[in-house]
Design a protein around this motif. Structure first.
Motif, PDB file in Angstrom:
ATOM      1  N   LEU A 186      12.821  -3.951   2.492  1.00 15.84           N
ATOM      2  CA  LEU A 186      12.733  -3.609   3.910  1.00 15.84           C
ATOM      3  C   LEU A 186      13.985  -4.052   4.655  1.00 15.84           C
ATOM      4  CD1 LEU A 186      11.190  -2.572   6.382  1.00 15.84           C
ATOM      5  CD2 LEU A 186      10.076  -4.823   6.528  1.00 15.84           C
ATOM      6  N   ILE A 235      12.991   3.673   6.719  1.00 20.66           N
ATOM      7  CA  ILE A 235      12.361   2.452   7.238  1.00 20.66           C
ATOM      8  C   ILE A 235      10.842   2.551   7.160  1.00 20.66           C
ATOM      9  CG2 ILE A 235      12.017   1.068   9.315  1.00 20.66           C
ATOM     10  CD1 ILE A 235      14.897   1.653  10.081  1.00 20.66           C
ATOM     11  N   SER A 236      10.290   3.706   7.419  1.00 20.93           N
ATOM     12  CA  SER A 236       8.835   3.882   7.354  1.00 20.93           C
ATOM     13  C   SER A 236       8.319   3.660   5.948  1.00 20.93           C
ATOM     14  CB  SER A 236       8.450   5.270   7.856  1.00 20.93           C
ATOM     15  OG  SER A 236       8.787   5.431   9.219  1.00 20.93           O
ATOM     16  N   LEU A 275       8.662  -0.069   5.151  1.00 20.59           N
ATOM     17  CA  LEU A 275       7.656  -0.826   5.887  1.00 20.59           C
ATOM     18  C   LEU A 275       6.268  -0.619   5.296  1.00 20.59           C
ATOM     19  CD1 LEU A 275       6.999  -2.637   8.306  1.00 20.59           C
ATOM     20  CD2 LEU A 275       6.770  -0.576   9.708  1.00 20.59           C
ATOM     21  N   ALA A 318       2.450   4.418   8.473  1.00 22.42           N
ATOM     22  CA  ALA A 318       3.885   4.392   8.184  1.00 22.42           C
ATOM     23  C   ALA A 318       4.271   5.519   7.237  1.00 22.42           C
ATOM     24  CB  ALA A 318       4.279   3.038   7.605  1.00 22.42           C
ATOM     25  N   LEU A 325       6.063   3.366  14.304  1.00 24.28           N
ATOM     26  CA  LEU A 325       6.494   2.186  13.535  1.00 24.28           C
ATOM     27  C   LEU A 325       6.034   0.896  14.217  1.00 24.28           C
ATOM     28  CD1 LEU A 325      10.128   3.059  12.383  1.00 24.28           C
ATOM     29  CD2 LEU A 325       8.062   2.938  10.987  1.00 24.28           C
ATOM     30  N   ILE A 353       2.971  -2.290  13.071  1.00 26.88           N
ATOM     31  CA  ILE A 353       3.128  -3.753  13.132  1.00 26.88           C
ATOM     32  C   ILE A 353       2.144  -4.359  14.130  1.00 26.88           C
ATOM     33  CG2 ILE A 353       4.736  -5.617  13.680  1.00 26.88           C
ATOM     34  CD1 ILE A 353       7.010  -3.711  12.838  1.00 26.88           C
TER      35      ILE A 353
END
Length: 962
Positions: free
Chosen positions: A195, A226-227, A230, A285, A298, A302
């Protein structure tokens, strides 16, 4: 390309071409040998160490143990190093391919106020290789060090009971969960690295100027990468949170250990919801990676698990605990307290304790002295420290000998079982004279200790010295059935150096007059030195390169003895066991010497069990499953199984079938000296103080909490905080049992924050009763003095206090021995020896023995005299007035009567007074004023005692406890 450009710019290209073409092979020819040399430099010491380890394991007969652990470590290193490298390289490869076009674009950076043009790919690609390699090696070494955890998982035995919360078998917590935690931590760390790398790659794609189309495409690429990264991290984090529920089973709380009402009904379900929220975040994600590609999604992945955690794990449980549980805590927590009590008692084997009531009757008739001589004759009057100081003076013979420890054991002397003190005379090369400290002396000549001393625990000679059974060099025995045929000690507590035996130098055996006695090692221990490369390898591994290869005294047939310290020796063979700090030496029936060490298995993840301190190690499960025997001459090590039900040990037995032996195969003459171990009893006593009660209400309210009895440390100021009494050995008849005299280890209890005694616990050592515990509970309807109170009564006695003050002011000091409480009949007898030690001579002498019951206190120059003073003719023994000047009694005052006992005591005191007066005159004439002063003080005490027995007006104050 570089060579071609150079040739075109040079007037004479051919020589330059030849020079450039030949420079690289020359560099390679230099670098390859240099690389090989560096590799050998770093690996050769390790390889030589492995070679010596293999030789050593073979010499003690456990070579399969060495190769098993070695192969397992190598296998785990390869698996995790390769797996880590492959996973990271695959992830970085995907990132490089995904951002290939974008990270090739050159960027302008300002470094030291100078513009520098660089492409991110030139930094990121080598960096990813370095990160992959570093983490691969790090995890390879780290997880190979956890080989026992993985091996236990693969060799775990079947276990029975399941925990009441998750319904998992015990083996899951002992064997499976540790492996799952390791794997979870590993994959979560890798996911986090991926990540972070993805974010770095995404930031590296930010260009200064670009078209809108390129910017949009770059943005989508960033969000996708990034998805996905993550999602991978959230997935591993969900697994980690799921596993994090299980440690609540052994978490400590103010009242008890384990899952509480709030945790069972709210916290643990809340953590499961958090894990589900993390999985949902993973799904969001992944969808965002290929569909929406939006920043807010995104952030949602979190924020969602964080919000669920705050509500489900923090806020709701806090509310329930404060407003639902606290007002009704006992009712809510009762089922969980019951689980804690049951599982803790199982973990420390307290469910096997037999409870007895003990009256601690204070009447003289309750002691039944005439029928308890087996206990009274074996009361230990020699304190360990006092005896060690005495042995240093009269039995070390030379400064380089050392008595590291004094142990308590029992041997059959003639037709009687006697409690004895035994100490090994070991050789300490560090104490050799400076002129003798050379390689030949330290490695070839002074190779071993010699013999043991053994004396009765209660016996004294007329000079106040130990009553020896084994002593001197060569060893002398006063008991026909106790002999020492092989007195040399090559392996012991002080044997910390490597030595060479069977050399051309004779080994020093023991001093004898002006002609020392020498010997040659005849045992089977050690590694043959050999010759050539083997000898050189041994010298390198033992850091002996400057001596061993060039010594003419060491031949190919010589042997090197390494790891001679027995604790280091056993730890090298079985590092997964915990070893007791109190090993002891044994003389077997053939006159050979062996060491016995208690070994334990332990864990701190036993469900619902309270944690305790086991010699500095936090545990909530402890088993003395193994007894280790070490031959003091040959160094042979044997591991005997004494707990067939221990799941941890059974897993190790599955791993190492050749390492462990059944207890039934231990030789009978060694088995006779098995004893209840010190660390185990101390740990059990710490837990038993609270968990002796099984009533949840009593437990919750802390109405009946015990502490190990405390006592002021000997020789310390009275303001020094009292310290818990260590368990002590006794050879005695246990009350209410018909087993005869037993060798037991005793620990005393007082109510918490109080000084009176409430119970005592005995760990049994003999026969079929070995390993069982008996708790004797004292009456709660009346107070029974504890050790601090008994010692206070001793200090408050005017005659003893005066005598102590006098001795401490005349170039000497008193030394208190171990205060013991022992059951005699239906009563409890306290015994403390008092020693006098001159400043010029560190050899203590027994001067007074103090004995006490709950109501009476007496003392005398020896135990027989003190006992006679306490019980009169019922003691069955008379004082010995010539041994020491002080005898007295403090108890209920009674008017003098004309009984024969009183008359006998008066005549004894008169005889002793005459003797003390004559001694005073003689010592004064000889100029020994200090000793004469002691005799005069003793005479005053004797006269005061005569006055008391005759009903004098100034008799000592009575000390009664009604």
């Amino acid at each position: 390309m570089l060579s071609c450009m150079s040739i075109r710019n040079d007037d004479d290209p051919l020589p330059l071409l030849i020079d450039i073409g030949s420079r690289r092979p020359r560099r390679l020819r230099l670098l390859v040998p240099l690389g090989v040399a560096l590799l050998l430099l770093f690996t050769l010491p390790r390889l030589l160490s492995l070679y010596i380890d293999a030789l050593w394991y073979g010499s003690v007969g456990y070579e399969p143990v060495f190769w098993y652990s070695f192969r397992y470590k190598i296998l785990l290193f390869v698996i995790f190093a390769v797996a880590t490298f492959v996973i990271l390289r695959a992830a970085f490869y995907v990132l490089n391919r995904t951002f290939a076009a974008l990270i090739q674009t050159r960027r302008n950076l300002v470094i030291n106020n100078q513009p520098v043009e660089i492409a991110p790919a030139r930094i990121l690609r080598p960096l990813t290789w370095a990160v992959s390699l570093i983490f691969a090696l790090g995890y390879g070494f780290a997880l190979s060090g956890e080989w026992q955890t993985f091996s236990l998982y693969l060799h775990q035995p079947a276990t029975g009971a399941s925990d009441p919360i998750f319904n998992k078998p015990l083996g899951f917590y002992l064997f499976s969960l540790p492996v799952l935690d390791l794997l979870s931590g590993w994959v979560t760390t890798l996911a986090f690295i991926i990540l972070v790398a993805t974010v770095v790659y995404a930031l590296a794609t930010i260009a200064e100027q670009t078209t809108q189309t390129v910017a949009d495409q770059t943005q989508r690429t960033r969000y996708t990468a990034i998805s996905v990264a993550l999602a991978l991290f959230l997935l591993t984090l969900a697994w980690d949170v799921f596993l994090a529920r299980y440690p609540y089973l052994w978490s400590e709380h103010q009242t008890f250990t384990g899952v509480t009402y709030t945790e069972a009904h709210y916290t643990l379900p809340g953590m499961l919801i958090v894990a589900i929220a993390l999985l949902l975040g993973t799904l969001i994600a992944l969808v965002n990676a290929f569909t929406w590609r939006e920043l807010r999604l995104l952030l949602l992945t979190i924020a969602l698990p964080v919000a669920v955690f705050v509500v489900a794990v923090l806020l709701v449980p806090a509310y329930v605990q404060s407003f639902v549980v606290k007002p009704n805590e006992l009712a809510r927590e009762t089922p969980y307290i019951e689980q804690n009590i049951n599982w803790t008692r199982q973990a420390f084997q307290l469910d096997r304790v037999t409870t007895q009531e003990f009256e601690a009757d204070s009447s003289l008739a309750a002691f039944d002295v005439a029928n308890n001589h087996a206990t009274l004759d074996n009361i230990r009057l020699w304190d360990r420290q006092a005896l060690q100081d005495t042995l240093t003076q009269i039995q070390e013979i030379r400064n380089y000998y050392n008595f590291a420890e004094v142990d308590v054991d029992r041997y059959r002397i003639g037709d009687r079982q006697r409690q004895v003190m035994i100490a090994a005379r070991e050789l300490d090369v560090n104490a050799l004279p400076a002129s003798s400290r050379n390689w030949v002396n330290e490695r070839l000549i002074y190779t071993h200790g010699y013999g043991v001393t053994m004396n009765t625990a209660s016996g004294f000679t007329s000079e106040g010295r130990p009553e020896f059974i084994l002593s001197n060099m060569p060893v002398e025995s006063s008991a026909p059935n106790i002999k020492l045929m092989r007195p040399q000690i090559y392996f012991g507590l002080k044997s910390d150096t490597d030595v060479y035996v069977r050399t051309r130098q004779k080994e020093f055996d023991f001093p004898q007059g002006e002609a020392d006695t020498y010997t040659t090692y005849e045992g089977t221990g050690g590694i043959p030195v050999g010759s050539g490369l083997r000898r050189l390898a041994i010298a390198w591994a033992l850091d002996d390169l400057s001596k061993l290869p060039f010594s003419d005294d060491v031949s190919a047939d010589s042997r090197v003895l390494i790891r001679r310290n027995m604790l280091a020796r056993t730890k090298a063979l079985a590092p997964f066991l915990i070893y007791d700090n109190d090993p002891f030496i044994i003389v077997d029936d053939q006159g050979r010497l062996f060491w016995m060490i208690d070994a334990y298995t332990s864990t701190d993840t036993y469900p619902y069990a309270r944690h305790a301190d086991a010699d500095g190690l936090p545990v909530n499960y402890l088993r003395n499953s193994v007894k280790v025997i070490v031959d003091a001459y040959n160094g042979d090590v044997s591991f005997y199984v004494f707990d067939e039900q221990d799941p941890l040990l059974n897993a190790y037995r599955n791993m190492f079938p050749t390492l462990f032996r059944p207890a039934a195969t231990m030789p009978a003459d060694l088995h006779a000296h098995v004893r209840y171990p010190d660390t185990l009893l101390q740990t059990q006593a710490e837990i038993f103080g609270l968990y002796h009660t099984t009533n949840t209400k009593t437990f919750f309210q802390r109405e009946d909490v015990w502490s190990v009895a405390s006592l002021n440390p000997p020789g310390q100021d009275k303001n020094t905080p009292a310290q818990p009494l260590r368990p002590y050995f006794a050879l005695m008849q246990l009350p209410n049992l018909q087993a005869g005299s037993e060798f037991v280890r005793v620990v005393l209890f007082t109510p918490t924050n109080r000084n009176n005694m409430i119970a005592w616990l005995a760990g049994r050592s003999d026969g079929d009763a070995y390993g069982t515990l008996v708790s004797y509970n004292l009456p709660k309807s009346r107070l029974v003095d504890g050790p601090i109170q008994i010692e206070a009564r001793i200090d408050q006695d005017p005659q003893l206090s005066g005598q102590f003050t006098l001795w401490n002011q005349q170039g000497s000091r008193i030394q208190r021995g171990n205060l013991m409480a022992l059951p005699v009949g239906r009563g409890l007898l306290y015994v403390q020896p008092i020693y006098l030690q001159a400043e010029r001579s560190p050899m203590p002498e027994l001067r007074i023995v103090v004995v006490a019951t709950h109501e009476r206190l007496a003392y005398g120059p020896n135990f027989a005299a003190a006992l006679s003073s306490l019980f009169g003719e019922a003691a069955g023994a008379q004082p010995q007035p010539e041994a020491s000047p002080t005898t007295g009694q403090q108890g209920e005052q009674a008017k003098p009567t004309a009984t024969p006992v009183a008359q006998n005591n008066v005549q004894q005191l008169i005889a002793r007074a005459n003797q003390e007066f004559n001694d005073y005159l003689r010592l004064t004439a000889e100029g020994k004023l200090a000793e004469a002063g002691q005799k005069l003080a003793a005479l005053k005490i004797t006269l005061a005692e005569l006055q008391r027995m005759n009903g004098g007006a100034q008799a000592p104050t009575s000390d009664t406890r009604k």
